[in-house]
Design a protein around this motif. Sequence first.
Motif, PDB file in Angstrom:
ATOM      1  N   ILE A 157      36.470  -4.202  42.946  1.00 50.25           N
ATOM      2  CA  ILE A 157      37.901  -4.239  42.596  1.00 50.25           C
ATOM      3  C   ILE A 157      38.236  -3.633  41.244  1.00 50.25           C
ATOM      4  O   ILE A 157      39.402  -3.573  40.869  1.00 50.25           O
ATOM      5  N   ASN A 158      37.250  -3.184  40.477  1.00 50.71           N
ATOM      6  CA  ASN A 158      37.502  -2.821  39.082  1.00 50.71           C
ATOM      7  C   ASN A 158      38.001  -1.393  38.883  1.00 50.71           C
ATOM      8  O   ASN A 158      37.877  -0.835  37.795  1.00 50.71           O
ATOM      9  N   TYR A 159      38.568  -0.788  39.920  1.00 52.41           N
ATOM     10  CA  TYR A 159      39.032   0.587  39.787  1.00 52.41           C
ATOM     11  C   TYR A 159      40.110   0.873  40.833  1.00 52.41           C
ATOM     12  O   TYR A 159      40.307   0.132  41.783  1.00 52.41           O
ATOM     13  N   PHE A 160      40.813   1.990  40.609  1.00 52.76           N
ATOM     14  CA  PHE A 160      41.648   2.568  41.658  1.00 52.76           C
ATOM     15  C   PHE A 160      41.617   4.074  41.483  1.00 52.76           C
ATOM     16  O   PHE A 160      41.247   4.596  40.418  1.00 52.76           O
ATOM     17  N   ASN A 161      41.952   4.784  42.549  1.00 50.23           N
ATOM     18  CA  ASN A 161      41.922   6.242  42.523  1.00 50.23           C
ATOM     19  C   ASN A 161      43.341   6.786  42.377  1.00 50.23           C
ATOM     20  O   ASN A 161      44.236   6.427  43.141  1.00 50.23           O
ATOM     21  N   PHE A 162      43.505   7.654  41.385  1.00 52.16           N
ATOM     22  CA  PHE A 162      44.803   8.293  41.175  1.00 52.16           C
ATOM     23  C   PHE A 162      44.607   9.789  40.974  1.00 52.16           C
ATOM     24  O   PHE A 162      43.831  10.202  40.109  1.00 52.16           O
ATOM     25  N   ASP A 163      45.289  10.576  41.818  1.00 52.15           N
ATOM     26  CA  ASP A 163      45.255  12.030  41.699  1.00 52.15           C
ATOM     27  C   ASP A 163      43.813  12.553  41.691  1.00 52.15           C
ATOM     28  O   ASP A 163      43.465  13.450  40.919  1.00 52.15           O
ATOM     29  N   GLY A 164      42.985  11.961  42.557  1.00 51.58           N
ATOM     30  CA  GLY A 164      41.605  12.402  42.678  1.00 51.58           C
ATOM     31  C   GLY A 164      40.691  11.915  41.573  1.00 51.58           C
ATOM     32  O   GLY A 164      39.504  12.276  41.529  1.00 51.58           O
ATOM     33  N   LYS A 165      41.203  11.099  40.662  1.00 53.46           N
ATOM     34  CA  LYS A 165      40.401  10.595  39.539  1.00 53.46           C
ATOM     35  C   LYS A 165      40.227   9.084  39.683  1.00 53.46           C
ATOM     36  O   LYS A 165      41.113   8.381  40.144  1.00 53.46           O
ATOM     37  N   LYS A 166      39.075   8.601  39.245  1.00 51.22           N
ATOM     38  CA  LYS A 166      38.785   7.176  39.297  1.00 51.22           C
ATOM     39  C   LYS A 166      39.177   6.536  37.977  1.00 51.22           C
ATOM     40  O   LYS A 166      38.667   6.912  36.918  1.00 51.22           O
ATOM     41  N   VAL A 167      40.126   5.598  38.033  1.00 49.96           N
ATOM     42  CA  VAL A 167      40.544   4.856  36.846  1.00 49.96           C
ATOM     43  C   VAL A 167      39.847   3.506  36.900  1.00 49.96           C
ATOM     44  O   VAL A 167      40.152   2.679  37.765  1.00 49.96           O
ATOM     45  N   ALA A 168      38.893   3.271  35.998  1.00 47.58           N
ATOM     46  CA  ALA A 168      38.020   2.097  36.102  1.00 47.58           C
ATOM     47  C   ALA A 168      38.138   1.188  34.883  1.00 47.58           C
ATOM     48  O   ALA A 168      38.437   1.620  33.772  1.00 47.58           O
TER      49      ALA A 168
END
Length: 530
Positions: A146-157
């Motif tokens: 659960i420690n991340y999400f994907n935005f615009d092809g990038k992983k925000v962690a």
Amino acid sequence: MKVTHIPFQETGFFSEIMHHYLEQNKNLKTFYNNFPNLEGFQNQIVEKEKSFSLENRTILANALTQQYDEFSISEATKENIKLLRKKETFTITTGHQLNLFTGPLYFLYKIFSTINLCEELADKFPDKNFVPIYWMATEDHDFEEINYFNFDGKKVAWNRKDGGAVGRFSTEGLEEVFQVFSNHLGNSKNAEYLKNLFSKGYLEHQNLADATRFIANEIFKTYGLIIVDGDDTQLKRVFAPFMKQELQEETSFTSVTKSVEELEKNYKIQVNPREINLFYLGDDFRERIIFENDIYKVNNTDITFTKDKILAEVTNNPLVFSPNVIMRPLYQEVILPNLCYIGGGGELAYWLELKAYFDKVEVPFPILLLRNSVQVISEKQARKLDKLNISKKKLFLNQYDLISQKVVANTDIETDFSDKIKYLKSQFKDLKEVAQKTDVTFLNAVNAQEKKQIKGLENLEKRLLKAEKRRQKDLVDRITLLQNEILPNESLEERQRNFSNYYLEYGASFLSILKEELKPLQLKFTILEI
């Protein structure tokens, strides 16, 4: 905007057990109760009404009022909490992990499915009330999920130390995540909304459960969504008799094991039960309870209990006990006047293992509904699909198969060797008739030669197709690029992208479209061209 619906089965992304459930296949009849149609809901209402007490309704409403004490909530949500006290009120529930900033897109699809089903049932059963519930999985302890999400092809962690129930995690350290995310967004009006939602959710709340409640409430409060945190002393006290039964009799293990043995004859099993399906919660740990040599032990700790002491602990301190994936569904159904659980294919697959367990403990098994699943296609992508003559159904083909079909359709060369292989087999059939008149060694040699030559033709067919793909490189590249845009990593985008991708482009209208177009009882996959 154009909306297309296709059977879930035609996407290639749903398991055989889900296909069979949707088709009401006889192999699964004994593993669920009522099917998700209006007749099923009528039966479920009668069953649940008989089993859910006014006392439990009061406890639930009081607990929820306390959980929302520090939050500003809509009148619709306040009214729904009040309605839970009435015997003619029922819930429709979905659950989700506390993924960072809602995680994958399907978080929205789950909750809009739940809200829309409540509205549809209210129309069909006007003498009843239906309340949408989002069950936060605050007691999960797999932080890496659960420690991340994907935005615009990038992983925000979010990188922090793991340990214990995720809902209790401090939000300390999320300022850095906010800065990274903010830098990606730009400065548009929609970007400012997303920044504000993230910063207020995570930078103004002390733990992950409160942050998630704030964000979900902000997105869905207009629709009266109620957010439940099961990590609650009042609610666990209601569940205490079932926890005691589990500790003494290992009830779930016995019942679920039998169901698993039957299901695995035809399907892949999602989860397997343990002898005791409860965890023990500490400040920074959530560990299994194990029974050995007449002593209850908390795994990886020095904590132990005799039978009398652990039962007393359940009575006096129920909050420290946490149901695992096998018992959590029962916990939900014990504390909620619930009719239906809405989940993804993997979730429903493990719910199907639980029917016999519910029967054993005499709790009504809820209707199971496969959540709405959505593929968003832009107008530009739709035009490209039309130019390539790729239908909505073909879009979901395995990429190799899709490219092969389009290359073959676009060539004058005969790339299908089926007729040649058929002719070869006919020749060997005649030769085998001769061979049978000699001896077995010659017949074996003929069979081996047939196999070798057929294999040779199949290899030549593959090489010819490969060569034709090279010759049609431009077509292959266009198909590959487009399908990868729509289905990142050859997977449904709802599992890969975050809602912020679309909110940034479409704003609140994206949420309005989902609310308008998702039809939970239609039981079909939705394609939105926007």
